[in-house]
Design a protein around this motif. Structure first.
Motif, PDB file in Angstrom:
ATOM      1  N   LEU A  32       0.868  -1.173   0.000  1.00 49.77           N
ATOM      2  CA  LEU A  32       0.000   0.000   0.000  1.00 49.77           C
ATOM      3  C   LEU A  32       0.905   1.224   0.000  1.00 49.77           C
ATOM      4  CD1 LEU A  32      -2.968   0.879   0.130  1.00 49.77           C
ATOM      5  CD2 LEU A  32      -2.708   1.108   2.588  1.00 49.77           C
ATOM      6  N   ASP A  33       0.798   2.012  -1.055  1.00 49.31           N
ATOM      7  CA  ASP A  33       1.623   3.217  -1.176  1.00 49.31           C
ATOM      8  C   ASP A  33       0.880   4.414  -0.601  1.00 49.31           C
ATOM      9  OD1 ASP A  33       3.371   1.605  -2.591  1.00 49.31           O
ATOM     10  OD2 ASP A  33       2.677   2.291  -4.555  1.00 49.31           O
ATOM     11  N   ARG A  34       1.569   5.179   0.216  1.00 46.27           N
ATOM     12  CA  ARG A  34       1.026   6.451   0.704  1.00 46.27           C
ATOM     13  C   ARG A  34       2.000   7.546   0.299  1.00 46.27           C
ATOM     14  NH1 ARG A  34       0.016   2.715   4.793  1.00 46.27           N
ATOM     15  NH2 ARG A  34      -2.176   2.530   5.421  1.00 46.27           N
ATOM     16  N   LYS A  35       1.468   8.592  -0.318  1.00 43.76           N
ATOM     17  CA  LYS A  35       2.311   9.664  -0.832  1.00 43.76           C
ATOM     18  C   LYS A  35       1.994  10.971  -0.121  1.00 43.76           C
ATOM     19  CE  LYS A  35       2.541   7.422  -5.337  1.00 43.76           C
ATOM     20  NZ  LYS A  35       2.249   7.509  -6.780  1.00 43.76           N
ATOM     21  N   TYR A  36       3.037  11.730   0.108  1.00 46.09           N
ATOM     22  CA  TYR A  36       2.936  13.013   0.792  1.00 46.09           C
ATOM     23  C   TYR A  36       3.758  14.033  -0.002  1.00 46.09           C
ATOM     24  CZ  TYR A  36       1.990   9.741   4.680  1.00 46.09           C
ATOM     25  OH  TYR A  36       1.512   8.722   5.480  1.00 46.09           O
ATOM     26  N   VAL A  37       3.293  15.262  -0.043  1.00 47.47           N
ATOM     27  CA  VAL A  37       4.076  16.354  -0.618  1.00 47.47           C
ATOM     28  C   VAL A  37       4.463  17.274   0.524  1.00 47.47           C
ATOM     29  CG1 VAL A  37       4.160  18.241  -2.274  1.00 47.47           C
ATOM     30  CG2 VAL A  37       2.853  16.167  -2.808  1.00 47.47           C
ATOM     31  N   LEU A  38       5.776  17.401   0.753  1.00 51.19           N
ATOM     32  CA  LEU A  38       6.274  18.136   1.913  1.00 51.19           C
ATOM     33  C   LEU A  38       7.187  19.276   1.492  1.00 51.19           C
ATOM     34  CD1 LEU A  38       5.467  15.384   3.303  1.00 51.19           C
ATOM     35  CD2 LEU A  38       7.447  15.712   4.780  1.00 51.19           C
ATOM     36  N   LEU A 168      15.139   4.953   1.801  1.00 48.66           N
ATOM     37  CA  LEU A 168      15.462   4.547   3.164  1.00 48.66           C
ATOM     38  C   LEU A 168      14.842   3.195   3.469  1.00 48.66           C
ATOM     39  CD1 LEU A 168      14.828   7.896   5.115  1.00 48.66           C
ATOM     40  CD2 LEU A 168      16.912   7.139   3.949  1.00 48.66           C
ATOM     41  N   LEU A 169      15.585   2.360   4.182  1.00 51.95           N
ATOM     42  CA  LEU A 169      15.072   1.100   4.716  1.00 51.95           C
ATOM     43  C   LEU A 169      14.675   1.318   6.161  1.00 51.95           C
ATOM     44  CD1 LEU A 169      14.660  -2.022   4.775  1.00 51.95           C
ATOM     45  CD2 LEU A 169      17.092  -2.194   5.408  1.00 51.95           C
ATOM     46  N   LEU A 170      13.438   0.940   6.502  1.00 54.04           N
ATOM     47  CA  LEU A 170      12.937   1.047   7.870  1.00 54.04           C
ATOM     48  C   LEU A 170      12.835  -0.372   8.427  1.00 54.04           C
ATOM     49  CD1 LEU A 170      10.077   3.618   7.127  1.00 54.04           C
ATOM     50  CD2 LEU A 170      12.482   4.067   7.611  1.00 54.04           C
ATOM     51  N   PRO A 171      13.901  -0.879   9.031  1.00 61.60           N
ATOM     52  CA  PRO A 171      13.946  -2.308   9.395  1.00 61.60           C
ATOM     53  C   PRO A 171      12.953  -2.706  10.478  1.00 61.60           C
ATOM     54  CG  PRO A 171      15.881  -1.151  10.235  1.00 61.60           C
ATOM     55  CD  PRO A 171      15.160  -0.188   9.344  1.00 61.60           C
ATOM     56  N   ALA A 172      12.489  -1.773  11.279  1.00 70.30           N
ATOM     57  CA  ALA A 172      11.579  -2.131  12.375  1.00 70.30           C
ATOM     58  C   ALA A 172      10.307  -2.792  11.857  1.00 70.30           C
ATOM     59  CB  ALA A 172      11.230  -0.895  13.201  1.00 70.30           C
ATOM     60  N   ASP A 173       9.824  -2.342  10.680  1.00 69.54           N
ATOM     61  CA  ASP A 173       8.612  -2.955  10.124  1.00 69.54           C
ATOM     62  C   ASP A 173       8.808  -3.424   8.684  1.00 69.54           C
ATOM     63  OD1 ASP A 173       8.695  -0.458   8.938  1.00 69.54           O
ATOM     64  OD2 ASP A 173       7.087   0.354  10.185  1.00 69.54           O
ATOM     65  N   GLY A 174      10.068  -3.499   8.237  1.00 70.03           N
ATOM     66  CA  GLY A 174      10.343  -4.021   6.908  1.00 70.03           C
ATOM     67  C   GLY A 174       9.771  -3.191   5.787  1.00 70.03           C
ATOM     68  N   SER A 175       9.691  -1.882   5.975  1.00 69.35           N
ATOM     69  CA  SER A 175       9.101  -1.006   4.962  1.00 69.35           C
ATOM     70  C   SER A 175      10.175  -0.103   4.364  1.00 69.35           C
ATOM     71  CB  SER A 175       7.980  -0.165   5.571  1.00 69.35           C
ATOM     72  OG  SER A 175       8.488   0.693   6.572  1.00 69.35           O
ATOM     73  N   ARG A 176       9.760   0.686   3.387  1.00 72.48           N
ATOM     74  CA  ARG A 176      10.658   1.628   2.728  1.00 72.48           C
ATOM     75  C   ARG A 176      10.034   3.015   2.711  1.00 72.48           C
ATOM     76  NH1 ARG A 176      11.640   0.187  -3.039  1.00 72.48           N
ATOM     77  NH2 ARG A 176       9.968  -1.346  -2.892  1.00 72.48           N
ATOM     78  N   LEU A 177      10.889   4.006   2.606  1.00 68.56           N
ATOM     79  CA  LEU A 177      10.470   5.386   2.416  1.00 68.56           C
ATOM     80  C   LEU A 177      11.355   5.976   1.334  1.00 68.56           C
ATOM     81  CD1 LEU A 177       9.554   8.082   5.005  1.00 68.56           C
ATOM     82  CD2 LEU A 177      11.396   8.565   3.386  1.00 68.56           C
ATOM     83  N   THR A 178      10.741   6.644   0.362  1.00 71.92           N
ATOM     84  CA  THR A 178      11.511   7.299  -0.687  1.00 71.92           C
ATOM     85  C   THR A 178      11.248   8.802  -0.662  1.00 71.92           C
ATOM     86  OG1 THR A 178       9.767   6.913  -2.342  1.00 71.92           O
ATOM     87  CG2 THR A 178      11.519   5.264  -2.166  1.00 71.92           C
ATOM     88  N   VAL A 179      12.278   9.558  -1.039  1.00 73.73           N
ATOM     89  CA  VAL A 179      12.189  11.013  -1.122  1.00 73.73           C
ATOM     90  C   VAL A 179      12.590  11.414  -2.535  1.00 73.73           C
ATOM     91  CG1 VAL A 179      13.022  13.208  -0.239  1.00 73.73           C
ATOM     92  CG2 VAL A 179      12.778  11.262   1.324  1.00 73.73           C
ATOM     93  N   ASP A 180      11.672  12.031  -3.271  1.00 72.16           N
ATOM     94  CA  ASP A 180      11.918  12.429  -4.660  1.00 72.16           C
ATOM     95  C   ASP A 180      11.996  13.947  -4.762  1.00 72.16           C
ATOM     96  OD1 ASP A 180      11.723   9.745  -5.239  1.00 72.16           O
ATOM     97  OD2 ASP A 180       9.673   9.869  -6.006  1.00 72.16           O
ATOM     98  N   THR A 181      13.041  14.419  -5.414  1.00 70.61           N
ATOM     99  CA  THR A 181      13.232  15.859  -5.626  1.00 70.61           C
ATOM    100  C   THR A 181      13.582  16.096  -7.097  1.00 70.61           C
ATOM    101  OG1 THR A 181      15.574  15.685  -5.005  1.00 70.61           O
ATOM    102  CG2 THR A 181      14.017  16.229  -3.251  1.00 70.61           C
ATOM    103  N   CYS A 229      -1.785  12.255   0.255  1.00 70.22           N
ATOM    104  CA  CYS A 229      -2.555  12.967  -0.759  1.00 70.22           C
ATOM    105  C   CYS A 229      -2.527  12.185  -2.060  1.00 70.22           C
ATOM    106  CB  CYS A 229      -2.026  14.391  -0.965  1.00 70.22           C
ATOM    107  SG  CYS A 229      -0.299  14.486  -1.451  1.00 70.22           S
ATOM    108  N   THR A 230      -3.464  12.485  -2.929  1.00 71.55           N
ATOM    109  CA  THR A 230      -3.561  11.815  -4.219  1.00 71.55           C
ATOM    110  C   THR A 230      -2.616  12.504  -5.188  1.00 71.55           C
ATOM    111  OG1 THR A 230      -5.864  11.243  -3.779  1.00 71.55           O
ATOM    112  CG2 THR A 230      -5.125  11.105  -6.058  1.00 71.55           C
ATOM    113  N   VAL A 231      -1.387  11.988  -5.244  1.00 67.91           N
ATOM    114  CA  VAL A 231      -0.407  12.525  -6.189  1.00 67.91           C
ATOM    115  C   VAL A 231       0.212  11.352  -6.934  1.00 67.91           C
ATOM    116  CG1 VAL A 231       1.347  12.625  -4.355  1.00 67.91           C
ATOM    117  CG2 VAL A 231       1.682  13.914  -6.478  1.00 67.91           C
TER     118      VAL A 231
END
Length: 282
Positions: A32-38, A168-181, A229-231
């Protein structure tokens, strides 16, 4: 120090993870992908608040990588309109190029149960502008497995995106986070190009890839007042570059984060700026 410099500084102190280990621990082709614009200024706070043990993908000493995606759709835009209208059986088709290594993959995204994203992909060898017999057979097979009969459809390039990504690897829950610029969109003939930095210089697209319950990164972002958000790089970019298309699904993020995209597009063929209110003929 710019906002991007502060992000680089926050990433620089994280321990590295190799690509093989990242894929082994958090490949997540069904997720399940969740996207944020920060704002870029908020990212160091987010990175500093993540659980201990967070690691950053590093290859040959680099932690920031160039991506290019060439999106294919039908001339009638079945894929785009399926997403715009929230259809259950919809797809996204692209050739993804890792610019630093030159590796390319043909990727097909479909919808899984309960809103999950299923991504299937295979190595791609071709000119990047068309699908040969082998690639086309793969696409048809994957889509058929998702209940979509694409045998009578014709796929053509419709959009190209480029950006820089930190993973980024988030080993506590086996998930990933990406930052796009540095996000940029272009039509296939190059006639129209839209660069996010020309619209606003301080935005990044952050994406978490986890199970349905969310990751520790999601909960941190929520606690800091950021909401998904829906991006979609494909949907949002095509909506901005082709204002005659239905785009209500992506208008909120365009209005909030890239407002000038709704009326300003660079026409590279003529070197002019087009002012086209959204919903008017381009």
């Amino acid at each position: 120090m710019t906002g991007l410099d502060s992000v680089d500084a926050a990433v620089a102190v994280l321990p590295p993870v190799a690509l093989d280990e990242l894929l082994a621990r958090a490949e997540l082709l069904t997720r399940l992908d969740r996207k944020y614009v920060l704002p870029l200024a908020d990212l160091p706070v987010v990175l500093g608040g993540l659980d201990t043990g967070v690691r950053v993908l590093e290859i040959d000493g680099e932690r920031d990588f160039g991506y290019r995606s060439r999106y294919f759709d039908t001339p009638q835009l079945h894929g785009y309109l399926g997403a715009a209208r929230g259809r259950r059986r919809r797809f996204k088709l692209r050739i993804r190029t890792y610019l630093d290594s030159g590796l390319e993959f043909l990727e097909v995204k479909t919808r899984g149960p309960r809103g999950t994203t299923v991504k299937d992909r295979v190595p791609y060898e071709g000119d990047g502008r068309s699908l040969d017999g082998t690639a086309r057979a793969y696409v048809d097979t994957v889509l058929a497995g998702a209940g979509i009969d694409s045998r009578a459809l014709r796929f053509v390039p419709v959009l190209t995106t480029t950006y820089r990504r930190t993973t980024l690897l988030l080993p506590a829950d086996g998930s990933r986070l990406t930052v796009d610029t540095g996000l940029a969109w272009a039509l296939p003939d190059g006639s129209r190009v839209l660069r996010a930095c020309d619209l606003t210089s301080d935005r990044a697209v952050v994406e978490t890839k986890a199970g349905r319950a969310g990751s520790g990164a999601d909960r941190l972002l929520w606690s800091l007042g950021h909401r998904p958000c829906t991006v979609s790089k494909y949907g949002t970019g095509l909506a901005a570059l082709r204002p005659e298309l239905p785009a209500h699904r992506w208008l909120p993020v365009l209005r909030r984060h890239f407002p000038t995209a709704l009326d300003t597009t660079v026409d590279t063929a003529f070197g002019t700026t087009l002012n086209t209110p959204h919903g008017s003929p381009a």
